[in-house]
Design a protein around this motif. Sequence first.
Motif, mmCIF file in Angstrom:
data_model
loop_
_atom_site.group_PDB
_atom_site.id
_atom_site.type_symbol
_atom_site.label_atom_id
_atom_site.label_comp_id
_atom_site.label_asym_id
_atom_site.label_seq_id
_atom_site.Cartn_x
_atom_site.Cartn_y
_atom_site.Cartn_z
ATOM 1 N N SER A 1 -6.709 30.591 -5.436
ATOM 2 C CA SER A 1 -4.833 30.927 -4.734
ATOM 3 C C SER A 1 -3.782 30.674 -5.364
ATOM 4 C CB SER A 1 -4.989 29.335 -3.565
ATOM 5 O OG SER A 1 -4.901 28.830 -3.918
ATOM 6 N N GLU A 2 -3.927 30.165 -6.242
ATOM 7 C CA GLU A 2 -2.737 30.671 -6.953
ATOM 8 C C GLU A 2 -2.961 31.148 -8.047
ATOM 9 O OE1 GLU A 2 -0.092 27.138 -7.817
ATOM 10 O OE2 GLU A 2 0.296 27.018 -5.594
ATOM 11 N N MET A 3 -4.109 30.240 -9.074
ATOM 12 C CA MET A 3 -4.695 30.331 -10.263
ATOM 13 C C MET A 3 -5.719 31.339 -10.964
ATOM 14 S SD MET A 3 -6.468 27.007 -12.870
ATOM 15 C CE MET A 3 -5.161 26.771 -12.668
ATOM 16 N N GLN A 4 -5.144 32.058 -11.861
ATOM 17 C CA GLN A 4 -6.697 33.107 -11.867
ATOM 18 C C GLN A 4 -7.905 32.448 -12.561
ATOM 19 O OE1 GLN A 4 -5.240 36.721 -11.924
ATOM 20 N NE2 GLN A 4 -3.351 36.345 -12.480
ATOM 21 N N PRO A 5 -8.482 33.804 -11.848
ATOM 22 C CA PRO A 5 -10.415 33.349 -12.296
ATOM 23 C C PRO A 5 -10.468 33.576 -13.163
ATOM 24 C CG PRO A 5 -10.020 35.549 -10.433
ATOM 25 C CD PRO A 5 -8.194 34.754 -11.232
ATOM 26 N N LEU A 6 -10.267 33.996 -14.521
ATOM 27 C CA LEU A 6 -10.530 33.329 -15.963
ATOM 28 C C LEU A 6 -9.863 32.007 -16.015
ATOM 29 C CD1 LEU A 6 -10.301 36.744 -17.971
ATOM 30 C CD2 LEU A 6 -12.426 35.485 -16.900
ATOM 31 N N VAL A 7 -8.595 32.295 -16.321
ATOM 32 C CA VAL A 7 -7.957 30.492 -16.312
ATOM 33 C C VAL A 7 -9.205 29.794 -15.717
ATOM 34 C CG1 VAL A 7 -5.634 29.579 -16.392
ATOM 35 C CG2 VAL A 7 -5.835 31.717 -16.421
ATOM 36 N N LEU A 8 -9.869 29.571 -14.362
ATOM 37 C CA LEU A 8 -10.199 28.925 -13.715
ATOM 38 C C LEU A 8 -11.460 27.883 -14.859
ATOM 39 C CD1 LEU A 8 -10.818 26.799 -11.426
ATOM 40 C CD2 LEU A 8 -11.286 28.609 -10.259
ATOM 41 N N VAL A 9 -11.789 29.598 -15.281
ATOM 42 C CA VAL A 9 -13.293 29.064 -15.981
ATOM 43 C C VAL A 9 -12.566 28.654 -16.852
ATOM 44 C CG1 VAL A 9 -14.956 30.598 -16.775
ATOM 45 C CG2 VAL A 9 -14.101 32.031 -14.911
ATOM 46 N N ILE B 1 -18.123 34.689 -9.977
ATOM 47 C CA ILE B 1 -18.047 34.337 -8.658
ATOM 48 C C ILE B 1 -16.356 33.433 -7.831
ATOM 49 C CG2 ILE B 1 -18.571 31.845 -7.496
ATOM 50 C CD1 ILE B 1 -20.689 32.119 -9.324
ATOM 51 N N PHE B 2 -15.613 33.432 -9.179
ATOM 52 C CA PHE B 2 -13.865 33.423 -9.133
ATOM 53 C C PHE B 2 -13.512 34.570 -8.453
ATOM 54 C CE2 PHE B 2 -14.059 29.702 -11.969
ATOM 55 C CZ PHE B 2 -14.986 28.625 -11.217
#
Length: 307
Positions: A41-49, A96-97
Amino acid sequence: MTRQAPDQMNAPQMSARDWGLLILLGAVWGGSYFFARIAVSEMQPLVLVMFRVSIAALVLHLFLTVRGPSFRTALPLAGSFVVLALFNNVIPFSLIFMGQTQLGAGLASALNATTPFWTALLASVLTEDERLTPVKLTGIAFGIAGTDVMIGPGLLNGMSGPLWAKFALIGGAISYGLAFIYGRRFRSVPPTIIATGQLSASSIIMIPLVLTLYWSENLLGFSGNIWSAVIGLAVLSTAFAYLIYFRVLASAGASNASLVTFLNPVSAILLGSLFLGERLAPFEISGIVLIAAGLIIIDGRLPARIR
């Protein structure tokens, strides 16, 4: 996460402790979709990975330092770990993200539960010792039907999120299938070394990639709730989950450990319903039932007992 192919002929009996660990694993791995839904909801998917794999790798390295074995044994396999990291972490986590920016935790986990079907199809093409049988074909047919049911109505009227997000989840499942096939070469490597090696390689890939793409952004400027979800995803649903999984794998066998596939969507759906207010449409529930039936058929033990 790499799903293991069922070894139906030699599956040992599961103890009460094994069942307890398996249920805990289902809750922890299903929780990954819950944590990810909050984080994206706030973090870019690649950053979360990047944060997921790097934090989990650090935790597992600390575990190996305390418990062993030495990670030095993994160094000659560095190139192989990079390939495994791409198929088992970098590509599926990213897809997935990305999909979860549009889809709820329950639906995402149910679509990802199609992994055994894609694994069986890919293994029949890419390997010589895992050919499709009539039973597997029947299970795959149920799984594909369930996937069609879950995606079809949304294709017609835009229900439950865009079509690309659903295909992203299926792409993640296909990548997991490729990871399982490639991962067979690590049979002689201690499972904790495999987990640590692939997450370390994933970190080496993701950290420079994210720093290059998002160099001008504040990669730490997220709210406390987001960081709580990231820590839960990395520590509980990745590092801790791998340790539980490999313990069940060692004591109960690959076939019994693969039963966690049935439990992940249950956990994700319950968490999404209780804490995120998610609701599944009737056609999505019907698709989940068909997917579960296909998994049971492919697993083979329940039909064998009935016969």
